[in-house]
Design an enzyme around this catalytic site. Structure first.
Site, mmCIF file in Angstrom:
data_model
loop_
_atom_site.group_PDB
_atom_site.id
_atom_site.type_symbol
_atom_site.label_atom_id
_atom_site.label_comp_id
_atom_site.label_asym_id
_atom_site.label_seq_id
_atom_site.Cartn_x
_atom_site.Cartn_y
_atom_site.Cartn_z
ATOM 1 N N ASP A 21 0.788 -1.206 0.165
ATOM 2 C CA ASP A 21 -0.002 0.002 0.055
ATOM 3 C C ASP A 21 0.836 1.195 0.071
ATOM 4 O O ASP A 21 2.033 1.091 0.563
ATOM 5 C CB ASP A 21 -0.839 0.059 1.281
ATOM 6 C CG ASP A 21 -1.985 1.160 1.049
ATOM 7 O OD1 ASP A 21 -2.378 1.575 -0.048
ATOM 8 O OD2 ASP A 21 -2.478 1.525 2.296
ATOM 9 N N ASN A 69 -10.416 -2.651 -6.432
ATOM 10 C CA ASN A 69 -9.717 -2.029 -7.012
ATOM 11 C C ASN A 69 -10.193 -1.491 -8.465
ATOM 12 O O ASN A 69 -9.633 -0.546 -9.208
ATOM 13 C CB ASN A 69 -8.229 -2.479 -7.418
ATOM 14 C CG ASN A 69 -7.513 -2.223 -5.925
ATOM 15 O OD1 ASN A 69 -6.510 -2.882 -5.677
ATOM 16 N ND2 ASN A 69 -7.657 -1.529 -5.080
#
Ligand code: FPP
Length: 241
Positions: A21, A69
Site C-alpha cells: 500500500d 480496485n
C-alpha cells in the site's frame, strides 16, 4: 477444533502476507502521476520477493489487486494491467532460475484473455519449483473467497456427499484459494494504515499484524527484517494463556 500449541517463534515466519500500500501517496509526494507510484511499487515487488526467498520465507502472499480496485479511474486500472503483464513476463524469464513457485489467488476470470493466459503460463512454468511459494492476490477479496468456499461446501451438501453438521473448519480452509498452505504468521502493511482491507480474512485469524509508516515503494529489505524482529518478540497464544 484442533488446538494449536504455543510455540517458540521461528527465526523466519513460514508464511508472510504483505499489503503493498501507498504507491499513490508516494507518487503524489513527488508531484508524479499515481501510475508512477505503481511502477515504483512493482519494481519493489521484485526486490522484496527475491529478498524474502533468500532469507528462507516459505510462503509469501502479496496483495496486488483487490476486488474493489476496479473502481479506480480507468487509466489507473489500465496502467496496473500493463504492469502485471510486464512483471509476469519477467517472472517467466527470471523467477524460473530462482526456484520460486508462483500461484495466483483471486478470480482471474475478470482479467483480459491475454493476461489470463500469461497467468496460467507462469503457474505452469513454475509448478515444479520447490522453493518459496509466491501467492499473488489478484482480483482477490477475502469475503469473496469465503463466499466461494461456502458455495463449494453447499454444493456437496446438495449432492448428498456431506451433512451440514459435519462441516469443519478444515473443510472450509481446503475450499479456499490457499488450500494446503499454512496460515500466514505475519501480515505487514506499509503506508501507516492499520486495516486488513479484505486480505486473507479467514487465514489471518491468528496472524501477527505489523504496520509501517513507510510507503510501499520505500519499503526495503531491512523493513522486512524489522517486521520479522517484531514478530519474534510477540507472544503468540492462539487463544490460550
Ligand atoms: C496500493 O497502493 C497498491 C495497489 C492497488 C497496487 C499494487 C500493485 C503493485 C505494487 C504492482 C505489483 C506487480 C505485480 C506483478 C504483482 P495505493 O495506490 O492504494 O496507494 P495510496 O493508498 O497511496 O493511494
Amino acid at each position: 477444533m484442533a488446538i494449536q500449541k504455543k510455540t517458540e517463534p521461528a527465526a523466519v515466519p513460514q508464511h508472510i502476507g504483505i499489503i503493498m500500500d501507498g504507491n499513490g501517496r508516494w507518487a503524489k509526494k513527488r508531484g508524479l502521476p499515481r501510475t508512477a507510484g505503481h511502477t515504483a511499487g512493482a519494481a519493489n515487488f521484485r526486490t522484496i520477493t527475491r529478498y524474502a526467498a533468500s532469507i528462507g520465507v516459505k510462503y509469501l502472499t502479496l496483495y496486488a489487486f483487490s476486488t474493489e480496485n476496479w473502481s479506480r479511474p480507468a487509466e489507473e486500472v489500465s496502467a496496473l494491467m500493463k504492469l502485471f503483464h510486464q512483471y509476469l513476463e519477467e517472472a517467466l524469464r527470471d523467477f524460473m532460475d530462482e526456484n520460486i513457485r508462483v500461484r495466483f489467488i483471486g478470480d482471474i476470470s475478470a482479467f483480459s484473455p491475454d493476461l489470463q493466459a500469461l497467468i496460467r503460463r507462469v503457474e505452469e512454468a513454475s509448478a515444479s519449483k520447490t522453493g518459496m511459494v509466491l501467492n499473488l492476490a489478484m482480483n482477490y477479496g477475502g469475503r469473496a473467497e469465503i463466499t466461494h468456499a461456502a458455495q463449494v461446501l453447499a454444493q456437496r451438501v446438495r449432492d448428498g456427499a456431506l451433512n451440514p453438521e459435519d462441516i469443519t473448519e478444515a473443510m472450509l480452509s481446503d475450499a479456499l484459494f490457499t488450500a494446503g498452505q499454512p496460515d500466514p504468521d505475519l501480515i505487514i502493511r506499509p503506508s501507516g494504515e492499520k486495516r486488513l482491507s479484505n486480505f486473507l480474512l479467514w487465514q489471518s485469524a491468528y496472524a501477527e499484524f505489523v504496520s509501517f509508516n513507510i510507503l510501499w515503494p520505500d519499503f526495503k529489505p531491512r523493513h522486512l527484517d524489522e517486521a520479522i524482529e517484531q514478530f519474534r518478540n510477540r507472544d503468540r497464544r492462539f487463544g490460550g494463556v
